[in-house]
Enzyme design. Structure first.
Site, PDB file in Angstrom:
ATOM      1  NE  ARG A 218     -68.122  71.740 -33.978  1.00 43.69           N
ATOM      2  CZ  ARG A 218     -67.486  72.564 -33.150  1.00 43.69           C
ATOM      3  NH1 ARG A 218     -67.480  73.876 -33.400  1.00 43.69           N
ATOM      4  NH2 ARG A 218     -66.878  72.096 -32.082  1.00 43.69           N
ATOM      5  CE  LYS A 243     -71.178  69.370 -30.576  1.00 42.98           C
ATOM      6  NZ  LYS A 243     -70.564  68.093 -31.028  1.00 42.98           N
ATOM      7  CG  HIS A 308     -67.224  66.756 -38.810  1.00 42.45           C
ATOM      8  ND1 HIS A 308     -67.596  68.000 -38.357  1.00 42.45           N
ATOM      9  CD2 HIS A 308     -66.659  66.123 -37.740  1.00 42.45           C
ATOM     10  CE1 HIS A 308     -67.289  68.113 -37.075  1.00 42.45           C
ATOM     11  NE2 HIS A 308     -66.716  66.988 -36.682  1.00 42.45           N
ATOM     12  NE  ARG A 311     -64.543  70.402 -35.510  1.00 37.26           N
ATOM     13  CZ  ARG A 311     -64.296  71.509 -34.827  1.00 37.26           C
ATOM     14  NH1 ARG A 311     -64.039  72.630 -35.478  1.00 37.26           N
ATOM     15  NH2 ARG A 311     -64.306  71.525 -33.506  1.00 37.26           N
ATOM     16  CG  HIS A 334     -62.427  70.370 -29.128  1.00 33.78           C
ATOM     17  ND1 HIS A 334     -61.464  69.524 -29.647  1.00 33.78           N
ATOM     18  CD2 HIS A 334     -63.478  70.312 -30.000  1.00 33.78           C
ATOM     19  CE1 HIS A 334     -61.907  68.981 -30.769  1.00 33.78           C
ATOM     20  NE2 HIS A 334     -63.120  69.444 -31.006  1.00 33.78           N
ATOM     21  CE1 TYR A 343     -59.605  65.200 -35.129  1.00 31.78           C
ATOM     22  CE2 TYR A 343     -59.610  66.562 -33.153  1.00 31.78           C
ATOM     23  CZ  TYR A 343     -60.231  66.116 -34.306  1.00 31.78           C
ATOM     24  OH  TYR A 343     -61.474  66.569 -34.633  1.00 31.78           O
TER      25      TYR A 343
END
Length: 361
Positions: A218, A243, A308, A311, A334, A343
């Site tokens: 990120r 994150k 982004h 990514r 994640h 995705y």
């Protein structure tokens, strides 16, 4: 008015040294009466560095028709007025967010949303409002055309106050939330990524873009990197406090290691791996987005491109290459596999061929 008296802060910052025409008996007498004192150890006249001590001296000089020079120091600054109830409330609100260790971005967005909510209902305070008051406010915001994302942000900021700051039950405001639109991530083709990287000659810029795509970082993770985060022995890059405050270790490509070493030798950063014009300060997020925008234009890409998207492209290209989605989940950091599954909607390998191709037209 000619300056005849001047004050200079001493090294201890507790007193002023007072300078004036010592031969002028009238001035000396007036200053002594106003609180100025002579100290042999200091070899001069002193005055406490406080507003209460300076005021009589200023009055005495004004009566004599002479000017007095007073340096600007914090001790003599005019006292700030006491905070209003709304200012005290906002300060307390921000303090709770900081104690929860939320990110600076969350603090900024929550404060702005909550400040708008408080200002709308002034002079009433939030604890004086009823549930219909809050719902009416949100309905007015929606009617004014705010986005669904900002509506959710408003709700979260308001709920944080009542539930976290005031400790009220979670169900205090059962505010209806908009359904989030299911949008697919925007992805670059591998050829487009290659064109962007090849067209970026600046060593620092190229290294940041290659990190974003080569490891799926990120924007904030790229800018927060420090030289110790690179482990050349294990060929790993450590992402600290990503994150959700999650750490993760990522495999570092050898070509990227050489580029990062060259970037370090050229720019010699003090704290962060990528620093801006001020040594020790991280590279600007806005500047990095500008780097991406200009690089995309040089590559002939006319649609909007953000960092982004690198990514998103990293994850999509891994999936198209046959990488297990659980591994991609771990690489991206994640918490839920459902987040990574977005995705599958854009990866071409996971889609069957169209029966149109079998018609031989």
């Amino acid at each position: 008015m000619k300056a005849a008296v001047s004050l200079r802060l001493t090294a201890a910052r507790t007193d002023f040294q007072v300078f004036f025409p010592y031969s002028d008996t009238a001035v000396r007498t007036a200053l002594l009466r106003a609180g100025v004192r002579y100290e042999a150890a200091a070899r001069g006249y002193l005055l406490p560095a406080t507003p209460a001590a300076v005021a009589p001296v200023q009055a005495a000089c004004a009566a004599l028709g002479i000017a007095v020079q007073v340096p600007i120091v914090p001790a003599l600054a005019a006292p700030l007025p006491p905070p209003t109830p709304h200012e005290a409330l906002l300060a307390r609100y921000c303090q709770f967010i900081a104690l929860k260790r939320y990110s600076p971005h969350t603090l900024k967005s929550y404060r702005a949303a909550f400040e708008k909510f408080v200002a709308h209902h002034a002079p009433r305070l939030p604890l004086e409002l009823s549930k219909p008051d809050v719902l009416d406010y949100l309905a007015g915001c929606v009617g004014a055309g705010i986005s669904e994302t900002y509506q959710n942000q408003l709700i979260n900021a308001i709920k944080f106050y009542y539930e976290q700051v005031e400790g009220q039950p979670r169900q205090y405001y059962a505010i209806p939330r908009p359904k989030r639109p299911l949008t697919n991530p925007k992805v670059l083709a591998a050829e487009e990524v290659k064109a962007i990287l090849q067209g970026t000659d600046n060593l620092k810029h190229r290294a940041m873009l290659m990190l974003a795509y080569g490891l799926g970082l990120r924007l904030g993770e790229v800018l927060a990197l420090t030289p110790p985060d690179i482990d050349s022995q294990r060929m790993a890059l450590y992402v600290r406090g990503g994150k959700g405050k999650k750490d993760r270790d990522l495999p570092l490509p050898e070509t990227l290691l050489h580029l990062l070493r060259e970037q370090f030798r050229q720019f010699r950063p003090l704290t962060f791996l990528f620093e801006g014009q001020q040594p020790g300060e991280p590279y600007s997020a806005r500047s990095l987005q500008q780097v991406v925008k200009q690089a995309a234009l040089r590559a002939g890409i006319r649609r909007p491109v953000t960092l982004h998207m690198f990514r998103h492209s990293y994850a999509t290209h891994l999936l198209e290459a046959g990488t297990d989605i659980r591994i991609i989940q771990d690489l991206l950091g994640h918490s839920s596999i459902k987040t990574t599954e977005i995705y599958t909607h854009v990866a071409q390998r996971t889609r069957p061929a169209s029966p149109l191709d079998s018609l031989g037209l």
